[in-house]
Every structure is written in C-alpha cells, then in structure tokens.
Design a protein around this motif. Sequence first.
Motif, PDB file in Angstrom:
ATOM      1  N   PRO A  64     -11.924  58.762   6.517  1.00 57.15           N
ATOM      2  CA  PRO A  64     -11.318  58.723   5.176  1.00 57.15           C
ATOM      3  C   PRO A  64      -9.882  58.209   5.253  1.00 57.15           C
ATOM      4  O   PRO A  64      -9.225  58.326   6.290  1.00 57.15           O
ATOM      5  CB  PRO A  64     -11.376  60.188   4.726  1.00 57.15           C
ATOM      6  N   PRO A  65      -9.366  57.637   4.158  1.00 57.94           N
ATOM      7  CA  PRO A  65      -8.042  57.002   4.190  1.00 57.94           C
ATOM      8  C   PRO A  65      -6.913  57.906   4.665  1.00 57.94           C
ATOM      9  O   PRO A  65      -6.011  57.441   5.369  1.00 57.94           O
ATOM     10  CB  PRO A  65      -7.834  56.568   2.730  1.00 57.94           C
ATOM     11  N   PHE A  66      -6.934  59.199   4.304  1.00 60.86           N
ATOM     12  CA  PHE A  66      -5.797  60.043   4.686  1.00 60.86           C
ATOM     13  C   PHE A  66      -5.717  60.215   6.195  1.00 60.86           C
ATOM     14  O   PHE A  66      -4.626  60.333   6.762  1.00 60.86           O
ATOM     15  CB  PHE A  66      -5.845  61.408   3.978  1.00 60.86           C
ATOM     16  N   LEU A  67      -6.860  60.194   6.891  1.00 53.74           N
ATOM     17  CA  LEU A  67      -6.832  60.271   8.348  1.00 53.74           C
ATOM     18  C   LEU A  67      -6.393  58.937   8.953  1.00 53.74           C
ATOM     19  O   LEU A  67      -5.688  58.916   9.963  1.00 53.74           O
ATOM     20  CB  LEU A  67      -8.204  60.668   8.892  1.00 53.74           C
ATOM     21  N   ILE A  68      -6.808  57.827   8.339  1.00 52.62           N
ATOM     22  CA  ILE A  68      -6.356  56.519   8.804  1.00 52.62           C
ATOM     23  C   ILE A  68      -4.833  56.436   8.682  1.00 52.62           C
ATOM     24  O   ILE A  68      -4.153  55.900   9.555  1.00 52.62           O
ATOM     25  CB  ILE A  68      -7.033  55.395   8.002  1.00 52.62           C
ATOM     26  N   ASN A  69      -4.295  56.991   7.605  1.00 52.37           N
ATOM     27  CA  ASN A  69      -2.851  56.978   7.403  1.00 52.37           C
ATOM     28  C   ASN A  69      -2.134  57.746   8.509  1.00 52.37           C
ATOM     29  O   ASN A  69      -1.103  57.293   9.032  1.00 52.37           O
ATOM     30  CB  ASN A  69      -2.523  57.582   6.037  1.00 52.37           C
ATOM     31  N   GLU A  70      -2.658  58.886   8.888  1.00 50.50           N
ATOM     32  CA  GLU A  70      -2.014  59.674   9.934  1.00 50.50           C
ATOM     33  C   GLU A  70      -2.185  59.026  11.304  1.00 50.50           C
ATOM     34  O   GLU A  70      -1.300  59.109  12.155  1.00 50.50           O
ATOM     35  CB  GLU A  70      -2.552  61.101   9.920  1.00 50.50           C
ATOM     36  N   LEU A  71      -3.318  58.375  11.528  1.00 50.29           N
ATOM     37  CA  LEU A  71      -3.492  57.604  12.759  1.00 50.29           C
ATOM     38  C   LEU A  71      -2.469  56.476  12.833  1.00 50.29           C
ATOM     39  O   LEU A  71      -1.936  56.170  13.904  1.00 50.29           O
ATOM     40  CB  LEU A  71      -4.908  57.038  12.832  1.00 50.29           C
ATOM     41  N   ALA A  72      -2.188  55.853  11.680  1.00 53.99           N
ATOM     42  CA  ALA A  72      -1.181  54.796  11.642  1.00 53.99           C
ATOM     43  C   ALA A  72       0.206  55.345  11.966  1.00 53.99           C
ATOM     44  O   ALA A  72       1.006  54.695  12.654  1.00 53.99           O
ATOM     45  CB  ALA A  72      -1.189  54.116  10.274  1.00 53.99           C
ATOM     46  N   ASP A  73       0.508  56.551  11.479  1.00 51.87           N
ATOM     47  CA  ASP A  73       1.785  57.189  11.821  1.00 51.87           C
ATOM     48  C   ASP A  73       1.891  57.407  13.327  1.00 51.87           C
ATOM     49  O   ASP A  73       2.950  57.199  13.932  1.00 51.87           O
ATOM     50  CB  ASP A  73       1.927  58.522  11.090  1.00 51.87           C
ATOM     51  N   GLU A  74       0.792  57.843  13.940  1.00 51.77           N
ATOM     52  CA  GLU A  74       0.792  58.026  15.392  1.00 51.77           C
ATOM     53  C   GLU A  74       0.970  56.685  16.106  1.00 51.77           C
ATOM     54  O   GLU A  74       1.651  56.602  17.131  1.00 51.77           O
ATOM     55  CB  GLU A  74      -0.499  58.699  15.843  1.00 51.77           C
ATOM     56  N   ALA A  75       0.372  55.626  15.556  1.00 53.40           N
ATOM     57  CA  ALA A  75       0.509  54.304  16.158  1.00 53.40           C
ATOM     58  C   ALA A  75       1.967  53.847  16.146  1.00 53.40           C
ATOM     59  O   ALA A  75       2.446  53.226  17.113  1.00 53.40           O
ATOM     60  CB  ALA A  75      -0.365  53.290  15.421  1.00 53.40           C
ATOM     61  N   VAL A  76       2.689  54.137  15.069  1.00 54.45           N
ATOM     62  CA  VAL A  76       4.109  53.779  15.001  1.00 54.45           C
ATOM     63  C   VAL A  76       4.882  54.505  16.097  1.00 54.45           C
ATOM     64  O   VAL A  76       5.764  53.919  16.752  1.00 54.45           O
ATOM     65  CB  VAL A  76       4.680  54.117  13.609  1.00 54.45           C
ATOM     66  N   THR A  77       4.572  55.771  16.326  1.00 51.91           N
ATOM     67  CA  THR A  77       5.207  56.522  17.413  1.00 51.91           C
ATOM     68  C   THR A  77       4.903  55.877  18.762  1.00 51.91           C
ATOM     69  O   THR A  77       5.790  55.755  19.620  1.00 51.91           O
ATOM     70  CB  THR A  77       4.726  57.984  17.411  1.00 51.91           C
ATOM     71  N   CYS A  78       3.664  55.442  18.952  1.00 51.78           N
ATOM     72  CA  CYS A  78       3.286  54.779  20.206  1.00 51.78           C
ATOM     73  C   CYS A  78       4.035  53.469  20.379  1.00 51.78           C
ATOM     74  O   CYS A  78       4.460  53.127  21.496  1.00 51.78           O
ATOM     75  CB  CYS A  78       1.780  54.521  20.230  1.00 51.78           C
ATOM     76  N   LEU A  79       4.230  52.729  19.281  1.00 51.57           N
ATOM     77  CA  LEU A  79       4.973  51.474  19.355  1.00 51.57           C
ATOM     78  C   LEU A  79       6.424  51.713  19.767  1.00 51.57           C
ATOM     79  O   LEU A  79       7.020  50.898  20.481  1.00 51.57           O
ATOM     80  CB  LEU A  79       4.926  50.756  18.003  1.00 51.57           C
ATOM     81  N   LYS A  80       6.984  52.820  19.341  1.00 49.33           N
ATOM     82  CA  LYS A  80       8.350  53.156  19.744  1.00 49.33           C
ATOM     83  C   LYS A  80       8.424  53.402  21.245  1.00 49.33           C
ATOM     84  O   LYS A  80       9.450  53.140  21.879  1.00 49.33           O
ATOM     85  CB  LYS A  80       8.839  54.385  18.981  1.00 49.33           C
TER      86      LYS A  80
END
Length: 296
Positions: A64-80
């Motif tokens: 569902p979209p809300f989980l995709i959104n939180e996965l994207a937040d984690e991806a930003v942390t990984c990019l850092k």
Amino acid sequence: MDGTRYTVTLDEFKLFHVIDRSVYLVLVKDLLRNPQECLYIMALWLWLEREGFYNFINKILSLPPFLINELADEAVTCLKCVNAQFPFSSEASEIPLTHSLVKKDISLQFFLKRHLTAFDEIQNLVRGVCVPSMSDIMEMGCHGRFSESLMTVPIAHVAPSSVDSSLVQSISSLRISGDVSPLRGRGRANNETSRNDRTMFVTFSKGYPVTENEVRQFFTMLFGNCIESFHMQEVWPDEQALYAKIVFVRASFIRAILSGVSKAKFTINGKHVWMRKFVPKNDRPQARVDPINFSA
C-alpha cells in the motif's frame, strides 16, 4: 557471435522498466514526493537488486502507498550513508521496513561499508536507467499535471487480490520491535506528552455501529501489534458508540495513517471510520470572548 548490434527504442526501454515506472509514478503522483529525489530513490532500489536483493522493486509495487512512502524515507537515509556530501549521524534510525522486505541481513552499515563505490554506481543508474525510462513522468511530476495521453508505455498495475497481505503485516510488525514499551523510564509529565502524541480520535457514522474488535483487527492487519490501548465511548447497552480514542505504541503509526492530511477516512467492513490526531482539551485554541458592554 556475429557481432550484430541491436538498437532498443525508447518505448521498448520504458516497457522493459514498466515495473520501475509504476513505482516511480506512485512516489511522485500519489505520494507527492520530490521527482528528482525519487530518481535517486529508484536508482538505490535498482542498485540493491544488482547487489543480489532480487525482485525488490516488484515487491514494493505490491505494498500500500503509505508503506511505500516509509520505504522511500528509509531509502533517503541510505542515500545519506553512501553519499559523502550528506552529513550522517550515528544516531540515524535503522531500516526495518527494507530489512523485512529483502528477507536478508541489511542495515545502514551495509551502505556505509560500500559508500566509496555505491554512490557512483547509483549516479550511473540515475543517468543511464532512471532518466531515460522515467523522465516523462518526472516532467509531469514537476509541473503537477499527469496526463495519460503522455504515457507512451502503459503503467503496470497490481490487482488488489495480488497484494501480499502477509508481507504487509510482517513489515509493519517489525517496525515496532524493541519499542513496545515507549514510556518506560520516563517522567510522568513526559509520559502524558508522549501518550498524547501517540493518540488518535476516531469517529463512527450513526446507524453503522463499529466494534472495538473490528477496528483492532483492521489496524493489526496493516501494522501488526500496533495498539497500546483502546478507549471506546461508554454508552448504554442499546446505544451506539460514536467515537473512540486509540493509543498506538508509536507516533509513527499516526503519521502513516494520516499520510500528511489532518483527517483520514477508512472503510471497515463497509462502515466509514474517520481518524484524526487527538488534541487534549488544554491544547485546543480557546474561542475569543469579547467583553460585554453593560452600558449599552
């Protein structure tokens, strides 16, 4: 080998990356995330697949979209972690959703150890894969206008029946591991503040009674063991409760439920349920009362 060279058209390239385009569309159209940042998020996920975490993006599309959104937040942390230009704090949160999705050992240390080469590879994926295959969606996202006529290649869709509900539940359950008792060891005042931050006010439609068990089961299916306490309106046996207060074990569940809006609407067993952040009486804005002119 006869040395024959094959030319792939742009439409064929987009078709090959139709799943990636579908996830990117969710990020920029449904979740309203920054289109340029999302190119890097997609490149990171493509890089993970090349590192052996197979079908990662395909699994994301079933969520569902809300989980995709939180996965994207984690991806930003990984990019850092992999980009030396970004400050990285050792106190940064771990990536439990990503860990659960790949079903392998992965943490921020995985990205830190590969930062010398990973970001260059991700940059190459942005230039070589993401921009060519997703630039039309990015342009629409930057202008806030999405036209189906501009989609030269159809976006992949996942039927609701194909969503892996067990995967959603396992991911959501993992998010609260190690933090089931968030109030332990804090002062009473802080406890109350924390409790209010984790509380939602729920209202029901008159004539369509909803039980506590129905609401609990609904959110348990989405988030796992997420509810600390549930307080339904006290009514007489022949009356319907019209509201309730739910205290979640983490405030992040509330952010996921609201997804940036002040009030969220759900349908539970065909009955409408509205949820908003709980505001204590002493925090609510007081109505302005003008002085009465007794001499009038």
